[in-house]
Design an enzyme around this catalytic site. Structure first.
Site, mmCIF file in Angstrom:
data_model
loop_
_atom_site.group_PDB
_atom_site.id
_atom_site.type_symbol
_atom_site.label_atom_id
_atom_site.label_comp_id
_atom_site.label_asym_id
_atom_site.label_seq_id
_atom_site.Cartn_x
_atom_site.Cartn_y
_atom_site.Cartn_z
ATOM 1 N N GLU A 183 -0.209 -5.902 -9.889
ATOM 2 C CA GLU A 183 0.990 -6.395 -10.581
ATOM 3 C C GLU A 183 1.673 -7.513 -9.795
ATOM 4 O OE1 GLU A 183 0.347 -3.535 -9.141
ATOM 5 O OE2 GLU A 183 2.103 -2.271 -8.829
ATOM 6 N N ARG A 184 1.318 -7.642 -8.496
ATOM 7 C CA ARG A 184 1.977 -8.672 -7.682
ATOM 8 C C ARG A 184 1.287 -10.032 -7.806
ATOM 9 N NH1 ARG A 184 2.484 -5.617 -2.062
ATOM 10 N NH2 ARG A 184 0.985 -4.188 -2.939
ATOM 11 N N CYS A 288 -9.182 -7.038 4.212
ATOM 12 C CA CYS A 288 -9.625 -5.720 4.663
ATOM 13 C C CYS A 288 -10.683 -5.850 5.754
ATOM 14 C CB CYS A 288 -10.154 -4.907 3.499
ATOM 15 S SG CYS A 288 -11.656 -5.590 2.830
HETATM 16 P P1 NAD Z 1 -2.345 -0.754 -3.138
HETATM 17 O O1 NAD Z 1 -3.085 0.502 -2.818
HETATM 18 O O2 NAD Z 1 -0.869 -0.737 -2.994
HETATM 19 O O3 NAD Z 1 -2.625 -1.204 -4.657
HETATM 20 C C1 NAD Z 1 -3.928 -1.326 -5.161
HETATM 21 C C2 NAD Z 1 -3.910 -1.067 -6.663
HETATM 22 O O4 NAD Z 1 -3.480 0.280 -6.897
HETATM 23 C C3 NAD Z 1 -2.942 -1.958 -7.435
HETATM 24 O O5 NAD Z 1 -3.556 -2.360 -8.637
HETATM 25 C C4 NAD Z 1 -1.744 -1.070 -7.693
HETATM 26 O O6 NAD Z 1 -1.099 -1.344 -8.908
HETATM 27 C C5 NAD Z 1 -2.334 0.327 -7.734
HETATM 28 N N1 NAD Z 1 -1.434 1.341 -7.179
HETATM 29 C C6 NAD Z 1 -0.540 1.179 -6.159
HETATM 30 N N2 NAD Z 1 0.089 2.342 -5.902
HETATM 31 C C7 NAD Z 1 -0.411 3.259 -6.759
HETATM 32 C C8 NAD Z 1 -0.167 4.645 -6.972
HETATM 33 N N3 NAD Z 1 0.728 5.319 -6.247
HETATM 34 N N4 NAD Z 1 -0.857 5.279 -7.945
HETATM 35 C C9 NAD Z 1 -1.771 4.616 -8.695
HETATM 36 N N5 NAD Z 1 -2.040 3.299 -8.527
HETATM 37 C C10 NAD Z 1 -1.381 2.620 -7.569
HETATM 38 O O7 NAD Z 1 -3.014 -1.909 -2.262
HETATM 39 P P2 NAD Z 1 -2.516 -3.420 -2.079
HETATM 40 O O8 NAD Z 1 -1.272 -3.422 -1.262
HETATM 41 O O9 NAD Z 1 -2.523 -4.120 -3.382
HETATM 42 O O10 NAD Z 1 -3.729 -4.020 -1.227
HETATM 43 C C11 NAD Z 1 -3.823 -3.914 0.168
HETATM 44 C C12 NAD Z 1 -4.673 -2.742 0.589
HETATM 45 O O11 NAD Z 1 -5.968 -2.850 0.018
HETATM 46 C C13 NAD Z 1 -4.907 -2.696 2.093
HETATM 47 O O12 NAD Z 1 -4.821 -1.354 2.510
HETATM 48 C C14 NAD Z 1 -6.310 -3.227 2.258
HETATM 49 O O13 NAD Z 1 -6.990 -2.798 3.424
HETATM 50 C C15 NAD Z 1 -6.965 -2.682 1.037
HETATM 51 N N6 NAD Z 1 -8.161 -3.426 0.678
HETATM 52 C C16 NAD Z 1 -9.359 -2.829 0.893
HETATM 53 C C17 NAD Z 1 -10.530 -3.504 0.607
HETATM 54 C C18 NAD Z 1 -11.859 -2.865 0.853
HETATM 55 O O14 NAD Z 1 -12.858 -3.418 0.437
HETATM 56 N N7 NAD Z 1 -11.917 -1.726 1.505
HETATM 57 C C19 NAD Z 1 -10.470 -4.804 0.082
HETATM 58 C C20 NAD Z 1 -9.216 -5.378 -0.140
HETATM 59 C C21 NAD Z 1 -8.064 -4.682 0.162
#
Ligand code: NAD
Length: 496
Positions: A183-184, A288
């Site tokens: 959403e961001r 990540c």
């Molecule tokens: P986030 O977990 O906050 O959000 C990811 C997605 O989940 C978004 O679409 C969001 O709307 C949804 N979401 C958020 N909170 C939720 C909840 N409580 N219940 C259900 N859905 C929810 O992550 P972010 O801040 O967008 O991204 C950064 C994170 O992603 C970091 O921890 C990073 O390490 C990780 N990441 C991992 C990889 C990988 O390949 N392992 C790749 C990119 C990013």
């Protein structure tokens, strides 16, 4: 003279081949992280909008599944050329909503395009296998069939690329698809969906629902969603994996990271410094695969500490659309204050702040979320910070007497996304490759970037599931195997 504010885009959902206004009662402002200006409003769609997208995908599935694989990949060929043609516009959007530099945004989209190219090989990759005479006169074959409706939920840090670990493979295998972007950073995927529309996919094959937790929960609960691909933070990944399991869906959930690099004294120190600086501070540390802990061994400690501090202090921080800028802002003001308070916590827990990027000021961008490169030295292994994902431009330095001790830092970590080693010793490199507990290993590499024709995922709390993203694993994930055992009695052939 007053300058007109840029137009603020009100986003819609893409359902059954059309953009539909959302009936959401809650909306989230999308803010350019470099300037603080609002650029869009994301609807936080509810379960009824998710259901409409899933139903559209379910209705499109029977016909799409019957479409020959060769025909299913034709829109992907078109998409590849559309993505190439619009690479600059997409990259500019990524920079505007995410903050990374224009160069980094373009590199991100190159990885995305590679996945489209690989998925065009589905007519070969989706083949099964067979064996005649598993018993006398009886043959057996394994065929792969698509699952049905599949969904992906993606994070903010790669607004363009991450969806492509899933989307091209899912649809090329004959599934229909629903995405829930972060959403961001919703503008990049909106643009890409306009290109998907031009690529000539039938209605309902790809759908997009904007939203947050409520939309995710609706996907997790909808009985017609057969599989969930998730990328984001570890607590959410765990939740997604558990809910998917409880609801009988297959799931691949990639989580957070705390990536270590070990620098041995025999490493080429100037190469190591440059590459580790790029890894730790590129994309403002919001990757990540960003290195966040450098473990120096023996004499490497002093040389590396001095050279990395020097390299990091030279990085030009600013608006990623401006020429010469090497590092952009972090995503939100909350993220900036979180990163800054973790630096302070590190200091309280015994680390020395070698380079302090807090309270950064970037001329003409006073409202941007800037944190400059920061280096914490002597971070105590027992401190909470040692295994906390910071997700900002902060590199922690720790010291080890030998490779054994260095590897113990990696073993202690709850994460296992990436581990790197810098050395000129083949034997040390082999040992590291063999023993390091992470899904992606870099040998004299700072970011073991996901190449589309290899699987991509971490280990430990960085990944929940079995099939990784991309390549052959994606084909496994997006298909169900079926075996057929056949007997045709001889008398049937006598008629002909
Ligand atoms: P986030 O977990 O906050 O959000 C990811 C997605 O989940 C978004 O679409 C969001 O709307 C949804 N979401 C958020 N909170 C939720 C909840 N409580 N219940 C259900 N859905 C929810 O992550 P972010 O801040 O967008 O991204 C950064 C994170 O992603 C970091 O921890 C990073 O390490 C990780 N990441 C991992 C990889 C990988 O390949 N392992 C790749 C990119 C990013």
């Amino acid at each position: 003279m007053s300058v007109a504010a840029p137009p603020v885009t009100k986003l819609s959902n893409f359902i059954n081949g059309d953009w539909r206004d959302s009936s959401a009662t809650e909306w989230l402002d999308v803010i350019n992280p470099a300037t603080g200006e609002p650029i869009a409003r994301t609807p936080l769609s509810d379960a009824s909008e998710v259901a409409a997208a899933v139903e559209a995908a379910a209705a499109a599935f029977p016909e799409w599944r019957r479409t020959p694989a060769e025909d299913r990949i034709q829109p992907l060929f078109k998409l590849k050329y559309l993505l190439e043609e619009h690479l600059d516009e997409i990259s500019r959007l990524i920079t505007t909503e995410n903050g990374k530099t224009f160069t980094e945004a373009k590199a991100e989209m190159r990885r995305a395009i590679e996945n489209v190219e690989v998925a065009c090989g589905i007519p070969m990759m989706m083949q099964g296998y067979n064996l005649e005479d598993v018993a006398r006169g009886i043959d057996e074959m394994m065929i792969r069939q698509p699952l049905g409706v599949v969904a992906a939920i993606v994070p903010f840090n790669f607004p363009g690329m991450i969806a492509f670990w899933f989307l091209p493979y899912a649809i090329a295998c004959g599934n229909t698809f629903v995405i829930k972007p972060s959403e961001r950073v919703p503008l990049t995927m909106r643009y890409i969906y306009e290109l998907l529309q031009q690529a000539g996919l039938p209605k309902g094959v790809v759908n997009l629902v904007n939203g947050g937790k409520a939309a995710v929960d609706a996907l997790l609960e909808h009985p017609k969603v057969r599989a969930i691909s998730f990328v984001g933070s570890t607590p959410v990944a765990k939740y997604i994996y558990a809910r998917s399991g409880a609801n009988g869906k297959r799931c691949q959930a990639q989580g957070g990271a705390k990536n270590h690099v070990i620098v041995l004294p025999d490493a080429d120190m100037s190469m190591a410094t440059q590459i580790i600086s790029d890894s730790a501070f590129g994309c403002a540390g919001q990757r990540c695969l960003a290195v966040s802990v450098a473990v120096t061994v023996g004499e490497a400690q002093k040389t590396f500490r001095d050279s990395i501090a020097e390299a990091a202090s030279r990085l030009k921080v600013g608006n990623g659309l401006e020429e010469g800028v090497q590092m952009g802002p972090v995503i939100t003001p909350q993220s900036k204050s979180r990163v800054e308070s973790l630096i302070a916590a590190g200091e309280r827990q015994g680390a020395k702040v070698l380079l302090d990027g807090r309270n950064a000021r970037v001329p003409k961008h006073e409202s941007g979320n800037f944190v400059k490169p920061t280096i914490l030295d002597d971070v105590p292994a027992s401190s909470e910070l040692a295994d906390t994902e910071i997700f900002g431009p902060v590199l922690s330095l720790v010291h080890a007497d030998d490779l054994d001790e260095g590897l113990r830092f990696l073993e202690r970590s709850t994460y296992g996304n990436q581990a790197s080693l810098f050395t000129s010793s083949g034997a040390a490199a082999r040992r590291f490759r063999y023993e390091a507990p992470a899904g992606n290993i870099g040998i004299n590499i700072g970011v073991a970037a996901p190449m589309a024709y290899f699987p991509f995922s971490g280990w430990k709390d960085s990944f929940f599931g079995i099939m990784h993203g991309q390549g052959r694993d994606a084909v496994e994930f997006f298909t169900e195997k079926k075996v057929v055992v056949e007997r045709w009695a001889k008398e049937h052939s006598r008629k002909f």
